[in-house]
Design a protein around this motif. Structure first.
Motif, PDB file in Angstrom:
ATOM      1  N   LEU A  79      62.780 -80.668  77.616  1.00 24.81           N
ATOM      2  CA  LEU A  79      61.362 -80.383  77.397  1.00 24.81           C
ATOM      3  C   LEU A  79      60.709 -80.011  78.720  1.00 24.81           C
ATOM      4  O   LEU A  79      61.184 -80.382  79.794  1.00 24.81           O
ATOM      5  CB  LEU A  79      60.661 -81.605  76.804  1.00 24.81           C
ATOM      6  N   LEU A  80      59.601 -79.309  78.634  1.00 26.06           N
ATOM      7  CA  LEU A  80      58.830 -78.964  79.821  1.00 26.06           C
ATOM      8  C   LEU A  80      57.448 -79.571  79.647  1.00 26.06           C
ATOM      9  O   LEU A  80      56.713 -79.195  78.724  1.00 26.06           O
ATOM     10  CB  LEU A  80      58.740 -77.435  79.976  1.00 26.06           C
ATOM     11  N   SER A  81      57.129 -80.544  80.472  1.00 26.09           N
ATOM     12  CA  SER A  81      55.856 -81.272  80.385  1.00 26.09           C
ATOM     13  C   SER A  81      55.632 -81.828  78.979  1.00 26.09           C
ATOM     14  O   SER A  81      54.544 -81.769  78.431  1.00 26.09           O
ATOM     15  CB  SER A  81      54.683 -80.379  80.789  1.00 26.09           C
ATOM     16  N   GLY A  82      56.713 -82.328  78.375  1.00 25.29           N
ATOM     17  CA  GLY A  82      56.619 -82.932  77.051  1.00 25.29           C
ATOM     18  C   GLY A  82      56.588 -81.960  75.896  1.00 25.29           C
ATOM     19  O   GLY A  82      56.427 -82.368  74.748  1.00 25.29           O
ATOM     20  N   GLU A  83      56.738 -80.662  76.172  1.00 25.95           N
ATOM     21  CA  GLU A  83      56.695 -79.660  75.101  1.00 25.95           C
ATOM     22  C   GLU A  83      58.063 -78.998  74.922  1.00 25.95           C
ATOM     23  O   GLU A  83      58.817 -78.816  75.884  1.00 25.95           O
ATOM     24  CB  GLU A  83      55.646 -78.589  75.418  1.00 25.95           C
ATOM     25  N   TYR A  84      58.332 -78.613  73.671  1.00 27.62           N
ATOM     26  CA  TYR A  84      59.565 -77.902  73.367  1.00 27.62           C
ATOM     27  C   TYR A  84      59.450 -76.469  73.875  1.00 27.62           C
ATOM     28  O   TYR A  84      58.410 -75.832  73.749  1.00 27.62           O
ATOM     29  CB  TYR A  84      59.826 -77.883  71.852  1.00 27.62           C
ATOM     30  N   VAL A  85      60.551 -75.966  74.453  1.00 28.37           N
ATOM     31  CA  VAL A  85      60.555 -74.636  75.050  1.00 28.37           C
ATOM     32  C   VAL A  85      61.544 -73.740  74.295  1.00 28.37           C
ATOM     33  O   VAL A  85      62.710 -74.108  74.093  1.00 28.37           O
ATOM     34  CB  VAL A  85      60.944 -74.699  76.542  1.00 28.37           C
ATOM     35  N   HIS A  86      61.042 -72.570  73.885  1.00 32.22           N
ATOM     36  CA  HIS A  86      61.842 -71.580  73.163  1.00 32.22           C
ATOM     37  C   HIS A  86      63.127 -71.255  73.928  1.00 32.22           C
ATOM     38  O   HIS A  86      63.097 -70.978  75.127  1.00 32.22           O
ATOM     39  CB  HIS A  86      60.985 -70.309  72.979  1.00 32.22           C
ATOM     40  N   GLY A  87      64.260 -71.316  73.237  1.00 33.05           N
ATOM     41  CA  GLY A  87      65.539 -70.944  73.832  1.00 33.05           C
ATOM     42  C   GLY A  87      66.124 -71.976  74.781  1.00 33.05           C
ATOM     43  O   GLY A  87      67.210 -71.764  75.322  1.00 33.05           O
ATOM     44  N   LYS A  88      65.439 -73.087  75.012  1.00 34.24           N
ATOM     45  CA  LYS A  88      65.929 -74.093  75.961  1.00 34.24           C
ATOM     46  C   LYS A  88      66.018 -75.487  75.340  1.00 34.24           C
ATOM     47  O   LYS A  88      67.021 -76.171  75.501  1.00 34.24           O
ATOM     48  CB  LYS A  88      65.014 -74.126  77.189  1.00 34.24           C
ATOM     49  N   SER A  89      64.964 -75.908  74.655  1.00 33.55           N
ATOM     50  CA  SER A  89      64.917 -77.268  74.113  1.00 33.55           C
ATOM     51  C   SER A  89      65.816 -77.420  72.883  1.00 33.55           C
ATOM     52  O   SER A  89      65.955 -76.508  72.074  1.00 33.55           O
ATOM     53  CB  SER A  89      63.486 -77.640  73.717  1.00 33.55           C
ATOM     54  N   THR A  90      66.414 -78.606  72.772  1.00 30.18           N
ATOM     55  CA  THR A  90      67.217 -78.968  71.602  1.00 30.18           C
ATOM     56  C   THR A  90      66.676 -80.277  71.033  1.00 30.18           C
ATOM     57  O   THR A  90      65.827 -80.926  71.647  1.00 30.18           O
ATOM     58  CB  THR A  90      68.702 -79.151  71.974  1.00 30.18           C
ATOM     59  N   LEU A  91      67.176 -80.647  69.877  1.00 37.61           N
ATOM     60  CA  LEU A  91      66.775 -81.891  69.232  1.00 37.61           C
ATOM     61  C   LEU A  91      67.989 -82.761  68.969  1.00 37.61           C
ATOM     62  O   LEU A  91      69.013 -82.271  68.486  1.00 37.61           O
ATOM     63  CB  LEU A  91      66.124 -81.613  67.868  1.00 37.61           C
ATOM     64  N   ASN A  92      67.865 -84.050  69.272  1.00 41.51           N
ATOM     65  CA  ASN A  92      68.803 -85.034  68.751  1.00 41.51           C
ATOM     66  C   ASN A  92      68.187 -85.505  67.441  1.00 41.51           C
ATOM     67  O   ASN A  92      67.016 -85.903  67.422  1.00 41.51           O
ATOM     68  CB  ASN A  92      68.966 -86.227  69.688  1.00 41.51           C
ATOM     69  N   VAL A  93      68.937 -85.433  66.355  1.00 46.67           N
ATOM     70  CA  VAL A  93      68.435 -85.809  65.040  1.00 46.67           C
ATOM     71  C   VAL A  93      69.244 -86.993  64.525  1.00 46.67           C
ATOM     72  O   VAL A  93      70.479 -86.985  64.591  1.00 46.67           O
ATOM     73  CB  VAL A  93      68.539 -84.631  64.045  1.00 46.67           C
ATOM     74  N   GLU A  94      68.539 -88.006  64.037  1.00 50.10           N
ATOM     75  CA  GLU A  94      69.187 -89.167  63.438  1.00 50.10           C
ATOM     76  C   GLU A  94      68.487 -89.454  62.108  1.00 50.10           C
ATOM     77  O   GLU A  94      67.283 -89.671  62.066  1.00 50.10           O
ATOM     78  CB  GLU A  94      69.100 -90.371  64.357  1.00 50.10           C
ATOM     79  N   ILE A  95      69.263 -89.435  61.025  1.00 54.54           N
ATOM     80  CA  ILE A  95      68.717 -89.596  59.685  1.00 54.54           C
ATOM     81  C   ILE A  95      69.134 -90.953  59.131  1.00 54.54           C
ATOM     82  O   ILE A  95      70.308 -91.323  59.195  1.00 54.54           O
ATOM     83  CB  ILE A  95      69.237 -88.477  58.756  1.00 54.54           C
ATOM     84  N   THR A  96      68.177 -91.674  58.572  1.00 47.54           N
ATOM     85  CA  THR A  96      68.450 -92.951  57.921  1.00 47.54           C
ATOM     86  C   THR A  96      68.156 -92.776  56.436  1.00 47.54           C
ATOM     87  O   THR A  96      67.052 -92.389  56.061  1.00 47.54           O
ATOM     88  CB  THR A  96      67.575 -94.074  58.500  1.00 47.54           C
ATOM     89  N   ALA A  97      69.166 -93.041  55.605  1.00 40.70           N
ATOM     90  CA  ALA A  97      69.004 -92.889  54.154  1.00 40.70           C
ATOM     91  C   ALA A  97      69.808 -93.965  53.436  1.00 40.70           C
ATOM     92  O   ALA A  97      70.774 -94.516  53.979  1.00 40.70           O
ATOM     93  CB  ALA A  97      69.475 -91.509  53.717  1.00 40.70           C
ATOM     94  N   SER A  98      69.393 -94.258  52.214  1.00 41.04           N
ATOM     95  CA  SER A  98      70.104 -95.238  51.398  1.00 41.04           C
ATOM     96  C   SER A  98      69.973 -94.859  49.934  1.00 41.04           C
ATOM     97  O   SER A  98      69.154 -94.024  49.561  1.00 41.04           O
ATOM     98  CB  SER A  98      69.545 -96.640  51.641  1.00 41.04           C
ATOM     99  N   SER A  99      70.793 -95.491  49.118  1.00 44.33           N
ATOM    100  CA  SER A  99      70.734 -95.233  47.683  1.00 44.33           C
ATOM    101  C   SER A  99      70.649 -96.564  46.941  1.00 44.33           C
ATOM    102  O   SER A  99      70.496 -97.619  47.561  1.00 44.33           O
ATOM    103  CB  SER A  99      71.954 -94.423  47.244  1.00 44.33           C
ATOM    104  N   LEU A 100      70.760 -96.515  45.628  1.00 43.97           N
ATOM    105  CA  LEU A 100      70.582 -97.708  44.804  1.00 43.97           C
ATOM    106  C   LEU A 100      71.771 -97.957  43.894  1.00 43.97           C
ATOM    107  O   LEU A 100      72.604 -97.079  43.688  1.00 43.97           O
ATOM    108  CB  LEU A 100      69.324 -97.565  43.939  1.00 43.97           C
ATOM    109  N   TYR A 101      71.806 -99.155  43.336  1.00 41.60           N
ATOM    110  CA  TYR A 101      72.791 -99.549  42.321  1.00 41.60           C
ATOM    111  C   TYR A 101      74.220 -99.327  42.788  1.00 41.60           C
ATOM    112  O   TYR A 101      75.056 -98.819  42.060  1.00 41.60           O
ATOM    113  CB  TYR A 101      72.529 -98.825  40.993  1.00 41.60           C
TER     114      TYR A 101
END
Length: 157
Positions: A79-101
């Motif tokens: 990031l640059l000064s806390g902002e996402y930058v085109h062509g440079k910034s990436t994201l770490n993504v973490e998904i939390t999900a669950s189901s039933l029964y």
């Protein structure tokens, strides 16, 4: 169902009985929307059983539900000064999900910035869209899906 114990549905029932299976019974078939329950009907006159046991299989269904995507955690990289930058910034993504029964989440599919990702943890390629969000679909062991998307991510050019 499966290895379940027998349940007493009551006495003095007459010709019909409606009942709801409990969660423990539904958990016996985590990969199917229904299962077979074996009923044993016994007829009594007072306290004396008359006749033989009558066994009958019935199909029981899991109550309607949707898996839950409880969190899509995004952590920005480069990031640059806390902002996402085109062509440079990436994201770490973490998904939390669950189901039933008794069902478990089998697949995680995400679309970000016109690219597809799988799994509940991953890092994206450099972001190229000016505005984007993470679009997540999870599918459980019964084939039931749920979808959720993250708040909008602003990417500076």
């Amino acid at each position: 169902v499966g290895n379940s114990a027998w349940y007493d549905l009551g006495k003095g029932i007459g010709t019909s009985k409606t009942f709801t299976i409990d969660i423990a019974t539904a958990n016996q078939f985590p990969n199917a929307l229904s299962g077979t329950l074996q009923l044993c009907v016994r007829t009594f006159s007072g306290t004396t059983m008359i006749g033989a046991d009558y066994y009958h299989n019935v199909t029981v269904s899991v109550p309607s539900y949707t898996p839950t995507i409880s969190n899509i955690k995004l952590t920005g990289n480069n990031l640059l000064s806390g902002e996402y930058v085109h062509g440079k910034s990436t994201l770490n993504v973490e998904i939390t999900a669950s189901s039933l029964y008794g069902a478990t989440i089998r697949t995680y599919s995400s679309a970000i910035d016109r690219k597809n990702y799988s799994g509940n943890k991953f890092t994206t390629a450099a972001l190229s869209s000016v505005n984007t969000n993470v679009f997540v679909t999870v599918t459980d062991s019964r084939g039931i899906s749920a979808t959720k998307w993250s708040p909008n991510i602003v990417v500076r050019e």
